[in-house]
Design a protein around this motif. Structure first.
Motif, mmCIF file in Angstrom:
data_model
loop_
_atom_site.group_PDB
_atom_site.id
_atom_site.type_symbol
_atom_site.label_atom_id
_atom_site.label_comp_id
_atom_site.label_asym_id
_atom_site.label_seq_id
_atom_site.Cartn_x
_atom_site.Cartn_y
_atom_site.Cartn_z
ATOM 1 N N MET A 218 -47.875 19.982 36.890
ATOM 2 C CA MET A 218 -47.401 19.782 35.523
ATOM 3 C C MET A 218 -45.873 19.633 35.496
ATOM 4 S SD MET A 218 -50.056 19.728 33.476
ATOM 5 C CE MET A 218 -50.827 18.767 34.750
ATOM 6 N N LYS A 219 -45.427 18.571 36.098
ATOM 7 C CA LYS A 219 -43.986 18.372 36.279
ATOM 8 C C LYS A 219 -43.235 18.274 34.953
ATOM 9 C CE LYS A 219 -40.671 15.098 38.242
ATOM 10 N NZ LYS A 219 -40.504 13.808 38.947
ATOM 11 N N ASN A 220 -43.731 17.461 34.021
ATOM 12 C CA ASN A 220 -42.979 17.211 32.789
ATOM 13 C C ASN A 220 -42.895 18.442 31.898
ATOM 14 O OD1 ASN A 220 -42.236 14.528 33.267
ATOM 15 N ND2 ASN A 220 -44.202 13.766 32.592
ATOM 16 N N ILE A 221 -43.997 19.186 31.746
ATOM 17 C CA ILE A 221 -43.950 20.373 30.896
ATOM 18 C C ILE A 221 -43.061 21.437 31.525
ATOM 19 C CG2 ILE A 221 -46.046 21.398 31.883
ATOM 20 C CD1 ILE A 221 -44.798 21.714 28.225
ATOM 21 N N PHE B 7 -48.627 17.939 23.838
ATOM 22 C CA PHE B 7 -47.516 17.563 24.708
ATOM 23 C C PHE B 7 -48.031 16.531 25.696
ATOM 24 C CE2 PHE B 7 -45.080 17.785 28.617
ATOM 25 C CZ PHE B 7 -43.759 17.870 28.176
ATOM 26 N N VAL B 8 -47.337 15.405 25.793
ATOM 27 C CA VAL B 8 -47.775 14.323 26.672
ATOM 28 C C VAL B 8 -47.186 14.517 28.062
ATOM 29 C CG1 VAL B 8 -47.834 11.835 27.058
ATOM 30 C CG2 VAL B 8 -47.980 12.737 24.725
ATOM 31 N N GLU B 9 -48.042 14.862 29.001
ATOM 32 C CA GLU B 9 -47.613 14.998 30.399
ATOM 33 C C GLU B 9 -47.522 13.616 31.040
ATOM 34 O OE1 GLU B 9 -46.432 16.696 33.961
ATOM 35 O OE2 GLU B 9 -46.595 17.654 31.990
ATOM 36 N N LYS B 10 -48.488 12.761 30.739
ATOM 37 C CA LYS B 10 -48.495 11.407 31.273
ATOM 38 C C LYS B 10 -49.271 10.507 30.321
ATOM 39 C CE LYS B 10 -49.843 8.771 35.397
ATOM 40 N NZ LYS B 10 -50.523 8.843 36.718
ATOM 41 N N GLY B 11 -48.726 9.325 30.019
ATOM 42 C CA GLY B 11 -49.424 8.398 29.128
ATOM 43 C C GLY B 11 -48.702 8.210 27.801
ATOM 44 N N LEU B 12 -49.478 7.872 26.758
ATOM 45 C CA LEU B 12 -48.882 7.515 25.474
ATOM 46 C C LEU B 12 -49.867 7.757 24.334
ATOM 47 C CD1 LEU B 12 -46.516 6.138 23.897
ATOM 48 C CD2 LEU B 12 -47.643 3.947 24.391
ATOM 49 N N GLU C 296 -44.307 10.161 27.526
ATOM 50 C CA GLU C 296 -44.174 11.332 28.387
ATOM 51 C C GLU C 296 -43.080 12.289 27.882
ATOM 52 O OE1 GLU C 296 -46.116 8.157 30.785
ATOM 53 O OE2 GLU C 296 -44.372 8.205 29.452
ATOM 54 N N SER C 297 -43.421 13.587 27.914
ATOM 55 C CA SER C 297 -42.517 14.687 27.544
ATOM 56 C C SER C 297 -42.235 14.775 26.045
ATOM 57 C CB SER C 297 -41.188 14.618 28.324
ATOM 58 O OG SER C 297 -41.442 14.764 29.714
ATOM 59 N N TRP C 298 -43.026 14.082 25.226
ATOM 60 C CA TRP C 298 -42.887 14.186 23.776
ATOM 61 C C TRP C 298 -43.981 15.095 23.220
ATOM 62 C CZ3 TRP C 298 -40.354 10.760 19.887
ATOM 63 C CH2 TRP C 298 -39.265 10.074 20.419
ATOM 64 N N LEU C 299 -43.659 15.721 22.094
ATOM 65 C CA LEU C 299 -44.620 16.515 21.331
ATOM 66 C C LEU C 299 -45.070 15.716 20.122
ATOM 67 C CD1 LEU C 299 -42.569 19.822 21.340
ATOM 68 C CD2 LEU C 299 -44.739 19.522 22.524
ATOM 69 N N ILE C 300 -46.322 15.907 19.705
ATOM 70 C CA ILE C 300 -46.829 15.227 18.519
ATOM 71 C C ILE C 300 -47.892 16.101 17.875
ATOM 72 C CG2 ILE C 300 -48.607 13.928 19.765
ATOM 73 C CD1 ILE C 300 -47.954 11.522 17.935
ATOM 74 N N SER C 301 -47.919 16.132 16.543
ATOM 75 C CA SER C 301 -48.913 16.913 15.813
ATOM 76 C C SER C 301 -48.816 16.575 14.335
ATOM 77 C CB SER C 301 -48.656 18.419 16.011
ATOM 78 O OG SER C 301 -49.673 19.184 15.408
ATOM 79 N N ASP C 302 -49.880 16.868 13.593
ATOM 80 C CA ASP C 302 -49.819 16.794 12.138
ATOM 81 C C ASP C 302 -49.453 18.189 11.645
ATOM 82 O OD1 ASP C 302 -50.125 16.705 9.422
ATOM 83 O OD2 ASP C 302 -52.132 15.826 9.442
ATOM 84 N N GLU D 166 -52.831 4.708 25.870
ATOM 85 C CA GLU D 166 -53.127 4.545 27.287
ATOM 86 C C GLU D 166 -53.981 5.741 27.725
ATOM 87 O OE1 GLU D 166 -48.622 2.822 28.321
ATOM 88 O OE2 GLU D 166 -49.258 4.787 29.037
ATOM 89 N N ASP D 167 -54.558 5.671 28.917
ATOM 90 C CA ASP D 167 -55.161 6.877 29.488
ATOM 91 C C ASP D 167 -54.061 7.931 29.571
ATOM 92 O OD1 ASP D 167 -57.558 5.543 29.780
ATOM 93 O OD2 ASP D 167 -57.269 5.109 31.912
ATOM 94 N N THR D 168 -54.298 9.088 28.997
ATOM 95 C CA THR D 168 -53.221 10.050 28.785
ATOM 96 C C THR D 168 -53.621 11.458 29.203
ATOM 97 O OG1 THR D 168 -52.456 8.721 26.893
ATOM 98 C CG2 THR D 168 -51.601 10.956 27.047
ATOM 99 N N GLU D 169 -52.698 12.144 29.849
ATOM 100 C CA GLU D 169 -52.886 13.549 30.207
ATOM 101 C C GLU D 169 -52.128 14.386 29.185
ATOM 102 O OE1 GLU D 169 -52.385 16.424 34.145
ATOM 103 O OE2 GLU D 169 -52.242 14.247 34.322
ATOM 104 N N VAL D 170 -52.861 15.201 28.455
ATOM 105 C CA VAL D 170 -52.309 15.912 27.294
ATOM 106 C C VAL D 170 -52.453 17.420 27.461
ATOM 107 C CG1 VAL D 170 -52.447 16.196 24.792
ATOM 108 C CG2 VAL D 170 -52.922 13.965 25.804
ATOM 109 N N LEU D 171 -51.397 18.147 27.102
ATOM 110 C CA LEU D 171 -51.455 19.599 27.043
ATOM 111 C C LEU D 171 -51.701 19.995 25.596
ATOM 112 C CD1 LEU D 171 -50.044 19.032 29.761
ATOM 113 C CD2 LEU D 171 -48.625 21.033 29.343
ATOM 114 N N PHE D 172 -52.753 20.759 25.360
ATOM 115 C CA PHE D 172 -53.088 21.249 24.033
ATOM 116 C C PHE D 172 -52.423 22.610 23.853
ATOM 117 C CE2 PHE D 172 -55.920 17.855 24.492
ATOM 118 C CZ PHE D 172 -56.674 17.639 23.354
ATOM 119 N N LEU D 173 -51.378 22.655 23.035
ATOM 120 C CA LEU D 173 -50.636 23.894 22.800
ATOM 121 C C LEU D 173 -51.135 24.553 21.524
ATOM 122 C CD1 LEU D 173 -46.973 22.615 23.420
ATOM 123 C CD2 LEU D 173 -48.668 23.296 25.116
ATOM 124 N N HIS D 174 -51.330 25.864 21.568
ATOM 125 C CA HIS D 174 -51.725 26.617 20.384
ATOM 126 C C HIS D 174 -50.562 26.632 19.396
ATOM 127 C CE1 HIS D 174 -52.785 30.134 17.911
ATOM 128 N NE2 HIS D 174 -54.025 29.828 18.228
#
Length: 197
Positions: A1-4, A49-54, A74-80, A98-106
Motif C-alpha cells: 500500500m505505497k500510496n496510502i 482512498f484511491v491506491e491505484k486507478g481512477l 491515485e492518492s485522492w480521497l472521494i466521498s459524498d 478504470e480498474d481501481t484499487e480502493v481503500l474503504f475508510l470508516h
C-alpha cells in the motif's frame, strides 16, 4: 500500500514506522471498471482512498445528462460527505473509470488517527479547509469563468488525466459541451499551448 503509506506519513505526519498499523482501520478492494461504489439513493458509508486507478463522482439531471463533480486519481480521497456525515440518501454516483484499487475508510478514520497520533490534527484540519476552499473555487469557476479558463484549471488540477479520460467526461466536469471543449482545445493549439507533462 505505497500510496496510502506515503499519504499518511508525508501529508498527515504519521510516524513512518507506524503507518502500517493504520491498515487495521481500512479495507482494500479491487473495483472493476464501470462498477459503482455508490449509487443514487444509497447511504454513503465510507471515505474512499484511491491506491491505484481512477474514480469519478457525478449526478444525473432529469434529462439524463451526467454532471461530473470530481475525479479521484491515485492518492485522492472521494466521498459524498452529505450522505456520510448526515445520513442522507445520496444524490451522486461514484464509479470506477478504470480498474481501481480502493481503500474503504470508516467515517471515524481521521478522528481515530488524531487520537492515536495527535501531531496529525493540524494537518487534518488544514486538509479539510483546503478541500472547502477548492469547492468554493470550483463553484466560482463554474459561475464566472470562461470555458478556456476552466479547462486550464482542470489541466493544473488533474495534469495526468488528459490521456486517461474521454473528452466528453472532461467537458462534463467543466460544465460545457464536448463541441465547446473541442473549440477551446483548437484555439489553444492555435496559440501553441502545450500542457505541462
Amino acid at each position: 500500500m505505497k500510496n496510502i503509506n506515503t499519504y499518511l506519513a508525508k501529508v498527515l505526519n504519521v510516524p513512518l514506522e507506524k503507518v502500517n498499523t493504520c491498515s487495521l482501520h481500512y479495507e482494500v478492494k479491487k473495483i472493476p471498471k464501470n462498477q459503482f461504489l455508490l449509487q443514487y439513493g444509497e447511504i454513503c458509508r465510507h471515505i474512499f482512498f484511491v491506491e491505484k486507478g481512477l474514480l469519478k463522482m457525478y449526478s444525473i439531471d432529469k434529462n439524463g445528462k451526467e454532471h461530473i463533480i470530481q475525479f479521484a486519481p491515485e492518492s485522492w480521497l472521494i466521498s459524498d460527505r452529505s450522505s456520510l456525515y448526515f445520513n442522507e440518501k445520496s444524490i451522486y454516483y461514484i464509479e470506477a473509470v478504470e480498474d481501481t484499487e480502493v481503500l474503504f475508510l470508516h467515517p471515524d478514520f481521521f478522528n481515530n488517527l488524531v487520537e492515536q497520533f495527535p501531531n496529525s490534527i493540524e494537518r487534518s484540519d488544514f486538509l479539510l479547509q483546503k478541500h472547502i476552499r477548492s469547492l468554493q473555487n470550483r463553484i466560482n469557476s463554474l459561475l464566472g469563468e470562461t470555458a478556456e479558463e476552466r479547462y486550464m484549471k482542470f489541466i493544473k488540477m488533474y495534469p495526468d488525466l488528459l490521456l486517461r479520460v474521454p473528452q466528453w467526461m472532461i467537458a462534463s466536469y467543466l460544465g460545457i459541451t464536448p463541441e465547446s471543449l473541442s473549440r477551446v482545445r483548437k484555439e489553444l493549439a492555435r496559440k501553441n499551448f502545450v500542457p505541462d507533462k
